[in-house]
Design an enzyme around this catalytic site. Structure first.
Site, PDB file in Angstrom:
ATOM      1  N   HIS A 130      32.352  11.560 -39.774  1.00 16.56           N
ATOM      2  CA  HIS A 130      33.786  12.266 -39.894  1.00 16.56           C
ATOM      3  C   HIS A 130      33.975  11.938 -41.351  1.00 16.56           C
ATOM      4  O   HIS A 130      34.091  12.896 -42.168  1.00 16.56           O
ATOM      5  CB  HIS A 130      34.235  12.775 -38.456  1.00 16.56           C
ATOM      6  N   GLY A 131      33.766  10.720 -41.445  1.00 18.41           N
ATOM      7  CA  GLY A 131      34.800  10.456 -42.249  1.00 18.41           C
ATOM      8  C   GLY A 131      35.197   8.785 -42.564  1.00 18.41           C
ATOM      9  O   GLY A 131      35.298   7.674 -41.612  1.00 18.41           O
TER      10      GLY A 131
END
Lengths: 477, 497
Positions: B329-330
């Site tokens: 996700h990041g």
């Protein structure tokens, strides 16, 4: 498949209808640009004889009502707030699609514009009122930087979030206000601010106006010439004139001379106009209702003596100019009433047949009070009833008299609800007269006379004042 | 090009109009061109990366299929590893390069050594994680012989870059999307029901994004970006609003993507199924970002051994999957921690399950009634929302500070004195948000109870109701949508992943 297509088309038709309504309601309706163009489209074809163009110095100073009343000139102020010359050019292009004016009066304050692009609010006000056409797109492309064209092409993206500020004006024709029924773009400023007379020293200096302004002025003049319409250029008097602006107007004078058109700088003619900046200015840039009448008379005199503009008074096609003049005149009458401080002068003004008066006699005051005899006579109030509420339509006579007992009455005037109620207040042991318009109560004194003046022409509460008997009949507002 | 942009409003109808009228043979090429145009609208240089990823997996697929016999098995594996390493390498370099350098710098700093603070001057390509995973899914499928390698480069390139789902999913499987792309020339495009269904889904998506998500974002950004001046009520409200925002933001993208694809004749997989009606964290992940959850299940969790190698290993695998999911996700520790929290929830649920059952039996708690289901939903939502704080905060430390303020700075009076209307949304805007949320709740209730999506439900109704609902939704988007020069257009949150 045919059925599907019909179904889809019906759905699109319905959806478009709903979105069209939403767009109409939410659209900006600013009087200083957008609405003046929208209303211009509603003018009968080829009825506008004098097209007044420029910025707010034009639409707040050139009184279309007075031009009609005193000269029979059918003028329209097609202007925009701080309108740059390039927008004035596109407004003229748009105007010539439906009108063939005999004269264009161009106000030139914005020749002092120093920026290539105006702020967002002015771009909106000077372009959103135009109908979709190539000229509108060109106007936007000229008004906004290239990277922002897209933003201004679809006005809806700017105003769709206006839902929180919607009001009556958004839902009805003519903004739901009789003011706009016959409106010709003029906004009569009723404020008064006191200024010293500006320095009238003449300067010989010149100022290079923006190339873009010069370019669009040239286009403007060529367009007028192509259509064989003379142009009269002027700059209105204003209290805040600077040395720089004097130099700009000298340059404007040169530019007018290049095209052989008249230019009048009224800032050099205060005495001829009789301009008194202690009472004729609304703010540093604009004239008020007194000042604009002085300027408009001067302009009107100049127009009738130098150009061939017909007197349209009495022509049925020009009934809306008559209506516009009547409204403006009534508006100024209301203002004069508001500014009157002596009861003796006021009694005459209150006899205006366009007024509906609601008078309450409250507290210890009664109609037997001989000091107010002139008022009772002027209002036609019988001295036999001591106190209570009177509602008098000056053109019809009394509509309601409460008498001295408990009573109430509701009257619908135009789109306003006037309620009058006389009740007994047990706590204080006194009679209470209550007058309210659209649920807002009006009362200036508990002991004396309260008068609410409603104008049937401007369809608004024109004035509310009280006369306090215990304070030597002082007038209170 | 964002879905909620004027460019897309012009792009999509044009693509559609041409797609419907051109000869069947040209459809694939047209969609490929449109997809690359769509993607290059962000930055034309992005096309190089997606092109590279496409070529690598395309060639690898063909090479793998050519490997036959025992000796070839190791060659096949070698190709797979090479393909995985090169694709994940691109992803790692562009997405995690600076994160790795930053982390290394910090470690060196702790050891008293100066790291130099060097960073890579790279632009993170939009949606790189999505299309990389989609391409990797394909290559693993080919390796497992679940699908045949695609030999037509145009088709395969379209599979990787299909514009509706290119930048934020759903992450499609070759078995589904590639199979449909192979049938594009035979596809019957004129189908009123299918087109209507897709259009309704798109409208619903725009409503979720522009009316709900972007409105909730105003409050969320106001509070989270300046959390040091807010107390418990504001922070809790912002956390709840963020849960709504991210669901409506991501859910809306999926709805628009699925709708747009459906109009063009493609059936994309479902990505969200009423996630906040989940009764456990496990259930939540079966409803949230389904295409990613199942991707991790099929290509990571099961290959790691899944639940086949004992309890301990199963829990370890779950933790590993969720930590990787967080990192996906990041490139930041707070995303890793967010994934870790969800992993821990799952492990804790396993460990505590017998205790919970015993407690319920002892206290005679009825489990087949609404109140129990509702309690489980509420607890799940609170747990998910707690984890969202780590997801939304700018750093792990900020998330901890926010939690500290929630605990130590109570401001309950703001619920009563109108203080909550000073967080970026006034009373009117709050009212609009509430009404829109009611619509969302209705839509989700229909999905949850009737097992039918909003488009299916509306199309079952009488025509007047269907039209009324759609017209109201479109009008709400036009009037109450957050767009225009006065609004700072919110990107879809998941674009960054």
């Amino acid at each position: 498949m045919k059925k599907s297509v019909v179904r889809i088309l019906c759905f699109i038709f319905l959806l478009s209808g709903v979105l069209w309504c939403a767009n109409r309601v939410l659209a900006f309706k600013h009087g200083d640009g957008i609405y003046s163009m929208a209303k211009f489209y509603q003018q009968k074809e080829n009825t506008v004889d004098v097209l007044v163009m420029g910025s707010s110095r034009a639409f707040e100073n050139v009184n279309t009502g007075l031009l009609w009343e005193e000269y029979g000139i059918a003028a329209y102020d097609l202007c925009g707030s701080l309108q740059p010359v390039w927008n004035t050019y596109y407004y003229l292009k748009e105007a010539l699609k439906t009108q063939k004016p005999k004269l264009i009066v161009l106000e030139t304050y914005m020749f002092s514009e120093g920026d290539e692009y105006a702020d967002d609010s002015r771009i909106i006000k000077n372009t959103f009122g135009m109908k979709w056409s190539r000229d509108k797109i060109e106007a936007i492309k000229t008004s906004a930087p290239r990277e922002r064209w897209k933003e201004f092409l679809f006005g809806y993206v700017w105003y769709h979030s206006r839902y929180a500020e919607l009001s009556r004006e958004d839902f009805f024709r003519d903004k739901g206000d009789v003011y706009y029924k016959d409106w010709k773009g003029f906004g009569c400023n009723m404020d008064t601010r006191v200024f010293d007379r500006p320095d009238t020293t003449v300067t010989d200096g010149r100022w290079n106006v923006l190339d873009k302004t010069r370019d669009y002025f040239q286009r403007f003049m060529e367009l007028a010439e192509e259509n064989d319409i003379p142009v009269l250029m002027f700059v209105a008097p204003y209290a805040g004139i600077t040395e720089h602006e004097k130099e700009v107007f000298n340059t404007v004078s040169d530019m007018a001379a290049e095209y052989g058109v008249d230019f009048i700088n009224y800032n050099l003619m205060y005495d001829q106009l009789g301009m008194d900046f202690s009472q004729d200015a609304a703010d540093v840039f604009h004239l008020n209702y007194r000042g604009n009448q002085k300027l408009t008379r001067a302009l009107g005199d100049y127009i009738v003596s130098h150009y061939s503009v017909p007197d349209r008074r009495g022509d049925e096609d020009y009934a809306s100019w008559e209506g516009n003049a009547r409204y403006i005149s009534a508006q100024i009458g209301n203002q004069l009433l508001k500014e009157t401080a002596e009861l003796s002068r006021m009694t005459e003004q209150l006899k205006n047949p366009d007024y509906l008066l609601v008078v309450t006699v409250d507290g210890t005051c009664t109609t037997a009070d001989e000091n107010l005899e002139d008022l009772w006579t002027a209002l036609g109030i019988s001295q036999e009833i001591g106190s209570g509420i009177w509602c008098i339509d000056n053109s019809k006579g009394p509509l309601y008299i409460s008498g001295e007992g408990i009573s109430s009455q509701y009257i619908r005037m135009d789109y306003h609800d006037i309620s009058m109620e006389r009740t007994w207040e047990a706590d204080s042991g006194s009679w209470q007269n209550t007058v309210s318009v659209d649920r807002r109560e009006y009362r200036k004194t508990d002991n004396g006379v309260n008068v609410l003046v409603y104008s049937k022409v401007t369809q608004e509460v024109a004035d509310v004042f009280g006369i306090r008997t215990e304070e030597d009949y002082a007038l209170v507002r | 090009m964002q879905f909620n942009s004027l460019s897309f409003m012009i792009f999509f109808p044009v693509v559609l109009a041409v797609y419907f009228v051109i000869p069947r043979k040209l459809r694939e090429i047209w969609l490929l061109l449109a997809s690359y145009y769509f993607y290059m609208n962000w930055n034309p240089r992005y096309a190089v990366l997606i092109g590279a990823s496409t070529l690598i997996t395309y060639i690898s697929g063909i090479l793998m299929e050519k490997c036959r016999g025992l000796q070839s098995k190791s060659r096949k594996k070698g190709i797979l590893v090479l393909c995985l390493v090169s694709n994940l390498g691109i992803l790692a370099l562009f997405k995690y390069g600076n994160f790795a350098l930053e982390t290394a710098d910090r470690i060196l700093e702790m050891l008293g050594i100066s790291g130099g603070g060097r960073r890579l001057d790279l632009l993170l390509p939009v949606g790189i994680s999505f299309y990389t995973f989609q391409a990797l899914g394909y290559i693993i499928d080919v390796y497992r012989s679940d699908v045949k390698a695609e030999r037509n480069l145009v088709r395969y390139a379209l599979f990787v870059s299909f514009f509706p789902q290119l930048v934020a999913g759903p992450i499609e499987r070759s078995g589904n999307l590639l199979a449909q792309i192979r049938k594009v020339p035979e596809m019957e495009l004129w189908n009123g029901k299918r087109i209507t269904s897709g259009a309704i889904l798109m409208v619903w998506g725009f409503f979720m994004k522009m009316v709900i998500a972007d409105r909730a974002a105003i409050l969320v950004n106001t509070v989270f970006d300046n959390f040091r001046v807010y107390g418990s009520t504001e922070l809790c409200l912002a956390a709840v609003c963020f849960a709504i925002q991210i669901y409506c933001d991501f859910g809306s993208y999926s709805a628009i993507a699925i709708g747009a694809a459906r109009i063009m004749g493609f059936q994309l997989m479902e990505n969200f199924n009423t996630p906040y009606f989940a009764v456990s964290i496990r259930d939540f992940w079966a409803r949230w970002h389904i295409s990613l959850s199942t991707w991790f299940r099929d290509y990571l969790y099961i290959p790691l051994g899944g639940n086949r190698k004992g309890r301990g290993r199963e829990r370890l695998n779950k933790m590993a999957v969720f930590l990787v999911s967080g990192l996906w996700h990041g490139a930041s520790w707070n995303f890793v921690l967010w994934g870790g929290i969800h992993g821990m929830y799952q492990v804790a649920a396993d460990v505590l399950a017998p205790w919970k059952e015993a407690l319920c039996r002892k206290m005679k708690i009825r489990q087949n009634c609404f109140s129990w289901t509702f309690l489980k939903m509420a607890v799940t939502f609170v747990l998910v929302d707690f984890a969202w704080i780590f997801f939304r905060a700018n750093s792990v430390m900020d998330a901890l500070r926010i939690l500290k303020r929630i605990l130590l700075r109570p401001t309950p009076w703001l619920l009563f004195n109108g203080g909550i209307y000073e967080l970026g949304l006034d009373r009117g805007e709050f009212g609009i948000l509430m009404i829109a949320l009611l619509c969302l709740l209705l839509g989700d209730l229909i999905r949850y109870m009737k097992k039918v999506t909003i488009d299916g439900f509306l199309m079952e109704q009488n025509l007047w109701f269907e039209w009324l609902a759609v017209i109201l939704l479109v009008t709400a988007i036009f009037v109450f949508g957050e767009y225009g020069p006065a609004v700072d257009a919110q990107q879809f949150i998941y674009f960054q992943f």
